[in-house]
Design a protein around this motif. Structure first.
Motif, PDB file in Angstrom:
ATOM      1  N   ARG A 148     -22.151 -56.521 -31.271  1.00 31.32           N
ATOM      2  CA  ARG A 148     -21.248 -55.538 -30.682  1.00 31.32           C
ATOM      3  C   ARG A 148     -20.223 -55.109 -31.723  1.00 31.32           C
ATOM      4  O   ARG A 148     -19.542 -55.952 -32.314  1.00 31.32           O
ATOM      5  CB  ARG A 148     -20.552 -56.152 -29.472  1.00 31.32           C
ATOM      6  N   ARG A 149     -20.090 -53.819 -31.937  1.00 33.72           N
ATOM      7  CA  ARG A 149     -19.129 -53.272 -32.893  1.00 33.72           C
ATOM      8  C   ARG A 149     -17.726 -53.443 -32.331  1.00 33.72           C
ATOM      9  O   ARG A 149     -17.492 -53.181 -31.147  1.00 33.72           O
ATOM     10  CB  ARG A 149     -19.448 -51.792 -33.123  1.00 33.72           C
ATOM     11  N   VAL A 150     -16.780 -53.904 -33.172  1.00 32.92           N
ATOM     12  CA  VAL A 150     -15.379 -54.078 -32.759  1.00 32.92           C
ATOM     13  C   VAL A 150     -14.480 -53.446 -33.816  1.00 32.92           C
ATOM     14  O   VAL A 150     -14.943 -52.980 -34.848  1.00 32.92           O
ATOM     15  CB  VAL A 150     -15.028 -55.580 -32.568  1.00 32.92           C
ATOM     16  N   ARG A 151     -13.183 -53.463 -33.561  1.00 37.34           N
ATOM     17  CA  ARG A 151     -12.195 -52.940 -34.521  1.00 37.34           C
ATOM     18  C   ARG A 151     -11.397 -54.106 -35.080  1.00 37.34           C
ATOM     19  O   ARG A 151     -11.116 -55.067 -34.367  1.00 37.34           O
ATOM     20  CB  ARG A 151     -11.251 -51.944 -33.847  1.00 37.34           C
ATOM     21  N   TRP A 152     -11.000 -53.989 -36.332  1.00 34.29           N
ATOM     22  CA  TRP A 152     -10.218 -55.038 -36.987  1.00 34.29           C
ATOM     23  C   TRP A 152      -8.945 -55.328 -36.210  1.00 34.29           C
ATOM     24  O   TRP A 152      -8.169 -54.426 -35.916  1.00 34.29           O
ATOM     25  CB  TRP A 152      -9.826 -54.620 -38.404  1.00 34.29           C
ATOM     26  N   GLY A 153      -8.715 -56.586 -35.866  1.00 35.37           N
ATOM     27  CA  GLY A 153      -7.467 -57.043 -35.266  1.00 35.37           C
ATOM     28  C   GLY A 153      -7.216 -56.637 -33.838  1.00 35.37           C
ATOM     29  O   GLY A 153      -6.186 -56.990 -33.275  1.00 35.37           O
ATOM     30  N   GLU A 154      -8.126 -55.900 -33.213  1.00 38.87           N
ATOM     31  CA  GLU A 154      -7.921 -55.469 -31.838  1.00 38.87           C
ATOM     32  C   GLU A 154      -8.694 -56.357 -30.870  1.00 38.87           C
ATOM     33  O   GLU A 154      -9.878 -56.608 -31.090  1.00 38.87           O
ATOM     34  CB  GLU A 154      -8.366 -54.016 -31.661  1.00 38.87           C
ATOM     35  N   PRO A 155      -8.047 -56.809 -29.801  1.00 38.19           N
ATOM     36  CA  PRO A 155      -8.764 -57.598 -28.801  1.00 38.19           C
ATOM     37  C   PRO A 155      -9.857 -56.764 -28.132  1.00 38.19           C
ATOM     38  O   PRO A 155      -9.616 -55.633 -27.735  1.00 38.19           O
ATOM     39  CB  PRO A 155      -7.693 -57.983 -27.787  1.00 38.19           C
ATOM     40  N   THR A 156     -11.047 -57.328 -28.060  1.00 40.44           N
ATOM     41  CA  THR A 156     -12.190 -56.647 -27.449  1.00 40.44           C
ATOM     42  C   THR A 156     -12.705 -57.501 -26.301  1.00 40.44           C
ATOM     43  O   THR A 156     -13.032 -58.669 -26.500  1.00 40.44           O
ATOM     44  CB  THR A 156     -13.315 -56.458 -28.493  1.00 40.44           C
ATOM     45  N   PRO A 157     -12.790 -56.939 -25.095  1.00 41.88           N
ATOM     46  CA  PRO A 157     -13.323 -57.717 -23.968  1.00 41.88           C
ATOM     47  C   PRO A 157     -14.817 -57.988 -24.153  1.00 41.88           C
ATOM     48  O   PRO A 157     -15.568 -57.103 -24.531  1.00 41.88           O
ATOM     49  CB  PRO A 157     -13.074 -56.836 -22.750  1.00 41.88           C
ATOM     50  N   VAL A 158     -15.200 -59.235 -23.909  1.00 47.38           N
ATOM     51  CA  VAL A 158     -16.594 -59.655 -24.020  1.00 47.38           C
ATOM     52  C   VAL A 158     -16.898 -60.544 -22.827  1.00 47.38           C
ATOM     53  O   VAL A 158     -16.159 -61.481 -22.543  1.00 47.38           O
ATOM     54  CB  VAL A 158     -16.830 -60.439 -25.334  1.00 47.38           C
ATOM     55  N   ALA A 159     -18.000 -60.254 -22.142  1.00 49.03           N
ATOM     56  CA  ALA A 159     -18.418 -61.083 -21.015  1.00 49.03           C
ATOM     57  C   ALA A 159     -19.262 -62.235 -21.543  1.00 49.03           C
ATOM     58  O   ALA A 159     -20.183 -62.024 -22.321  1.00 49.03           O
ATOM     59  CB  ALA A 159     -19.217 -60.257 -20.021  1.00 49.03           C
ATOM     60  N   LEU A 160     -18.917 -63.449 -21.141  1.00 49.71           N
ATOM     61  CA  LEU A 160     -19.673 -64.630 -21.547  1.00 49.71           C
ATOM     62  C   LEU A 160     -20.272 -65.297 -20.317  1.00 49.71           C
ATOM     63  O   LEU A 160     -19.625 -65.372 -19.282  1.00 49.71           O
ATOM     64  CB  LEU A 160     -18.767 -65.640 -22.254  1.00 49.71           C
ATOM     65  N   PRO A 161     -21.489 -65.798 -20.448  1.00 46.81           N
ATOM     66  CA  PRO A 161     -22.046 -66.569 -19.338  1.00 46.81           C
ATOM     67  C   PRO A 161     -21.296 -67.889 -19.191  1.00 46.81           C
ATOM     68  O   PRO A 161     -20.522 -68.282 -20.062  1.00 46.81           O
ATOM     69  CB  PRO A 161     -23.499 -66.797 -19.755  1.00 46.81           C
ATOM     70  N   GLU A 162     -21.537 -68.582 -18.099  1.00 43.71           N
ATOM     71  CA  GLU A 162     -20.837 -69.833 -17.822  1.00 43.71           C
ATOM     72  C   GLU A 162     -21.198 -70.961 -18.784  1.00 43.71           C
ATOM     73  O   GLU A 162     -20.388 -71.803 -19.095  1.00 43.71           O
ATOM     74  CB  GLU A 162     -21.128 -70.279 -16.382  1.00 43.71           C
TER      75      GLU A 162
END
Length: 100
Positions: free
Chosen positions: A30-44
């Motif tokens: 998943r592409r993200v930006r430097w230093g910015e919080p990015t929401p990511v869904a994680l399984p349990e």
């Protein structure tokens, strides 16, 4: 949860100039930006989490060594925030440095 990808203070200027960060969760990039919080869904269950870069936004994903993560780094209640940072040199792999 949120994921933040940062560079080491010494090499961050070089990475920000020429490289684009990516987060990898269980093999999914998943592409993200430097230093910015990015929401990511994680399984349990525990997953493999890593980050890497692509110079000029293309080519192979570099510096990515996925690490197991199961919420075991002392996260506070609520959604954890993972931070992945590369080491001293720009070619050093990104590591999970904390969750909060």
């Amino acid at each position: 949860m949120t994921v933040v990808v940062t560079g080491h203070w010494l090499s961050a200027w070089f990475l920000r100039l020429l490289a684009r960060p990516w987060v990898v969760v269980d093999g999914e990039e998943r592409r993200v930006r430097w230093g910015e919080p990015t929401p990511v869904a994680l399984p349990e269950q525990p997953v493999l989490v890593g980050a890497g870069v692509r110079y000029l936004g293309r080519g192979p994903l570099l510096g990515c060594e996925q690490e197991p993560y199961g919420g075991h780094l002392g996260a506070r209640s609520g959604a954890p925030r993972l931070t992945l940072r590369n080491g001293f040199w720009n070619h050093t792999p990104f590591r999970l440095v904390r969750d909060a």
